[in-house]
Design an enzyme around this catalytic site. Structure first.
Site, mmCIF file in Angstrom:
data_model
loop_
_atom_site.group_PDB
_atom_site.id
_atom_site.type_symbol
_atom_site.label_atom_id
_atom_site.label_comp_id
_atom_site.label_asym_id
_atom_site.label_seq_id
_atom_site.Cartn_x
_atom_site.Cartn_y
_atom_site.Cartn_z
ATOM 1 N NE ARG A 1 2.143 -15.684 19.923
ATOM 2 C CZ ARG A 1 1.456 -15.486 18.658
ATOM 3 N NH1 ARG A 1 1.608 -16.315 17.786
ATOM 4 N NH2 ARG A 1 0.710 -14.255 18.420
ATOM 5 C CG HIS B 1 5.714 -17.005 14.241
ATOM 6 N ND1 HIS B 1 5.627 -16.502 15.485
ATOM 7 C CD2 HIS B 1 4.412 -16.842 13.780
ATOM 8 C CE1 HIS B 1 4.610 -16.404 15.858
ATOM 9 N NE2 HIS B 1 3.819 -16.337 14.976
HETATM 10 P P1 NDP Z 1 -9.183 -17.474 19.614
HETATM 11 O O1 NDP Z 1 -9.182 -16.453 20.733
HETATM 12 O O2 NDP Z 1 -10.003 -17.326 18.427
HETATM 13 O O3 NDP Z 1 -9.347 -19.002 20.331
HETATM 14 C C1 NDP Z 1 -8.639 -19.314 21.177
HETATM 15 C C2 NDP Z 1 -9.112 -21.133 21.802
HETATM 16 O O4 NDP Z 1 -8.388 -21.286 22.784
HETATM 17 C C3 NDP Z 1 -10.632 -20.877 22.295
HETATM 18 O O5 NDP Z 1 -11.371 -21.987 21.867
HETATM 19 C C4 NDP Z 1 -10.478 -21.093 23.747
HETATM 20 O O6 NDP Z 1 -11.476 -21.795 24.307
HETATM 21 C C5 NDP Z 1 -9.388 -21.826 23.689
HETATM 22 N N1 NDP Z 1 -8.626 -21.710 25.124
HETATM 23 C C6 NDP Z 1 -8.264 -20.476 25.582
HETATM 24 N N2 NDP Z 1 -7.749 -20.587 26.727
HETATM 25 C C7 NDP Z 1 -8.001 -21.924 27.059
HETATM 26 C C8 NDP Z 1 -7.405 -22.888 28.288
HETATM 27 N N3 NDP Z 1 -6.871 -22.231 29.499
HETATM 28 N N4 NDP Z 1 -7.911 -23.989 28.103
HETATM 29 C C9 NDP Z 1 -8.462 -24.560 27.161
HETATM 30 N N5 NDP Z 1 -8.859 -23.709 25.884
HETATM 31 C C10 NDP Z 1 -8.523 -22.565 25.989
HETATM 32 O O7 NDP Z 1 -7.816 -17.659 19.022
HETATM 33 P P2 NDP Z 1 -7.477 -17.838 17.704
HETATM 34 O O8 NDP Z 1 -7.875 -19.226 16.937
HETATM 35 O O9 NDP Z 1 -7.504 -16.590 16.494
HETATM 36 O O10 NDP Z 1 -5.636 -17.991 17.741
HETATM 37 C C11 NDP Z 1 -4.881 -18.724 18.388
HETATM 38 C C12 NDP Z 1 -3.562 -18.540 18.411
HETATM 39 O O11 NDP Z 1 -3.013 -18.972 17.276
HETATM 40 C C13 NDP Z 1 -3.172 -17.112 18.748
HETATM 41 O O12 NDP Z 1 -3.284 -16.639 20.036
HETATM 42 C C14 NDP Z 1 -1.612 -17.042 18.249
HETATM 43 O O13 NDP Z 1 -0.855 -17.483 19.367
HETATM 44 C C15 NDP Z 1 -1.668 -18.347 17.132
HETATM 45 N N6 NDP Z 1 -1.500 -17.866 15.725
HETATM 46 C C16 NDP Z 1 -0.223 -18.078 15.299
HETATM 47 C C17 NDP Z 1 -0.314 -17.841 14.104
HETATM 48 C C18 NDP Z 1 1.162 -18.503 13.392
HETATM 49 O O14 NDP Z 1 1.283 -18.183 12.096
HETATM 50 N N7 NDP Z 1 1.737 -19.212 13.961
HETATM 51 C C19 NDP Z 1 -1.058 -17.144 13.227
HETATM 52 C C20 NDP Z 1 -2.269 -16.726 13.883
HETATM 53 C C21 NDP Z 1 -2.450 -17.050 15.225
HETATM 54 P P3 NDP Z 1 -13.114 -21.301 24.210
HETATM 55 O O15 NDP Z 1 -13.754 -21.222 22.820
HETATM 56 O O16 NDP Z 1 -13.879 -21.880 25.487
HETATM 57 O O17 NDP Z 1 -13.000 -19.552 24.741
#
Ligand code: NDP
Length: 322
Positions: free
Chosen positions: A237, A285
């Site tokens: 984002r 995006h």
């Molecule tokens: P998930 O919820 O599957 O994964 C999130 C990851 O981020 C997890 O490994 C989590 O850790 C980690 N995380 C969350 N908060 C923190 C923190 N404070 N510190 C460190 N690590 C953290 O999300 P997705 O992989 O499905 O998607 C990720 C993002 O990608 C989406 O939220 C979206 O914003 C973006 N996206 C963008 C797209 C585009 O076309 N540009 C398309 C699809 C998604 P833990 O494993 O320990 O919980």
């Protein structure tokens, strides 16, 4: 059950039509039917709004949840749910489910591989040289096995990218909220291990969800921890990144370049310096667009689970925000 579908995306008509076909046992209400429902929507318990059981949504307008007194679940048509969690009318006590991969991971892996190749093959430096009609033979010959890629967030997107990078002989590190052990990936977690994770990275990839903890996480301090030759890929984002800090690092030659799929705002205003910066590649995006079939299959399966009283997949934790 009665379902309200809302999306402001370009493919929304086709998506709504397919949801209606696949969930033929449910009745659908169009946003246009209830958008201008007369009376004070929030007070009226006998309106079309009050009969809605499920919402399927992407970027809902501010008044979408008004008067949905019977709402049982909300299904996000995206992996990210910041568009819903930031919504002022989102009911707190209604389960919210997001997409889990749904075909986007493979697309995201292509995008991150593209950015990593740009970094390894010093494409920013060649673009700069080309702009000056300079035949630049000074760039180092770097091998994939010598490139360290660090992925912030090892969820559905991060994991798919890590796998693709490992297949292409890159070294992969990941940084997550909770501790993890994953074969062939050096795993770091939490604020206390962030500096160690960043040390000597050639490529930093942001695939975090946007939450209170991750907003503007890529700031001047973080960028200063990276080596000068490092390259940034942000496909999560726009608000994860302090764009002024990025511009400063690029102009001071303390960061080599950036591939940005997301900005804040989207699109950037016409005069924004990121549009024309020669060390920046911008995409609108589109790193991992919604994959229509997988999106429909996943949400339809989740609605059927809900109908049967089974637990939902991809349930968002309201506390952590993802
Ligand atoms: P998930 O919820 O599957 O994964 C999130 C990851 O981020 C997890 O490994 C989590 O850790 C980690 N995380 C969350 N908060 C923190 C923190 N404070 N510190 C460190 N690590 C953290 O999300 P997705 O992989 O499905 O998607 C990720 C993002 O990608 C989406 O939220 C979206 O914003 C973006 N996206 C963008 C797209 C585009 O076309 N540009 C398309 C699809 C998604 P833990 O494993 O320990 O919980």
């Amino acid at each position: 059950m009665s379902i309200l579908f809302y999306s402001n995306d370009r493919d929304s008509d086709s998506l709504e039509k397919q949801f209606r076909e696949q969930l033929a046992e449910h009745s659908f209400t169009s946003w246009s039917e209830i958008e201008n429902e007369t009376g004070t929507a929030s007070d009226n318990h006998d309106s079309k709004r009050s009969r809605i059981d499920y919402v399927i949504a992407w970027n809902p307008p501010p008044n979408l949840f008004e008067g949905l007194h019977n709402l049982k679940a909300i299904f996000s048509m995206g992996a990210g749910v910041d568009h819903l969690l930031d919504h002022p009318g989102l009911p707190m006590d209604v389960p919210l489910a997001r997409l889990e991969d749904a075909g986007m991971g493979a697309k995201m892996a292509e995008y991150v591989l593209l950015g990593t190749l740009m970094a390894q093959r010093t494409m920013v430096q060649y673009r700069t040289a080309q702009n000056r009609q300079h035949w630049d033979l000074t760039q180092p010959d770097v091998h994939a096995r010598d490139v360290e890629v660090g992925i912030m967030g090892l969820g559905a997107m991060g994991h798919s990218c890590a796998t693709r990078l490992l297949q292409n002989h890159y070294n992969v590190r990941a940084w997550t909220a909770r501790p993890k052990e994953v074969e062939s990936i050096r795993c770091f977690h939490g604020q206390e291990q962030l500096t160690a994770f960043l040390k000597n990275l050639s490529v930093l990839v942001c695939l975090l969800p946007l939450t209170d903890d991750t907003r503007k996480i890529i700031n001047a301090d973080l960028l200063a921890t990276l080596p000068d030759h490092a390259f940034l890929i942000n496909a999560a984002r726009g608000a994860h990144l302090d764009q002024s800090a990025l511009l400063q690092a690029l102009d001071n030659n303390t960061l080599a370049g950036a591939l940005l799929d997301v900005t804040d705002p989207e699109p950037l205003p016409a005069e924004h310096p990121l549009w024309s910066h020669e060390k920046v590649t911008l995409t609108p995006h589109v790193a991992a667009p919604t994959q229509e079939n997988e999106t429909i299959d996943q949400i339809v399966a989740n609605i059927r689970r809900m109908d049967k009283g089974e637990p939902l997949r991809g349930l968002v934790n309201r506390q952590s925000g993802y």
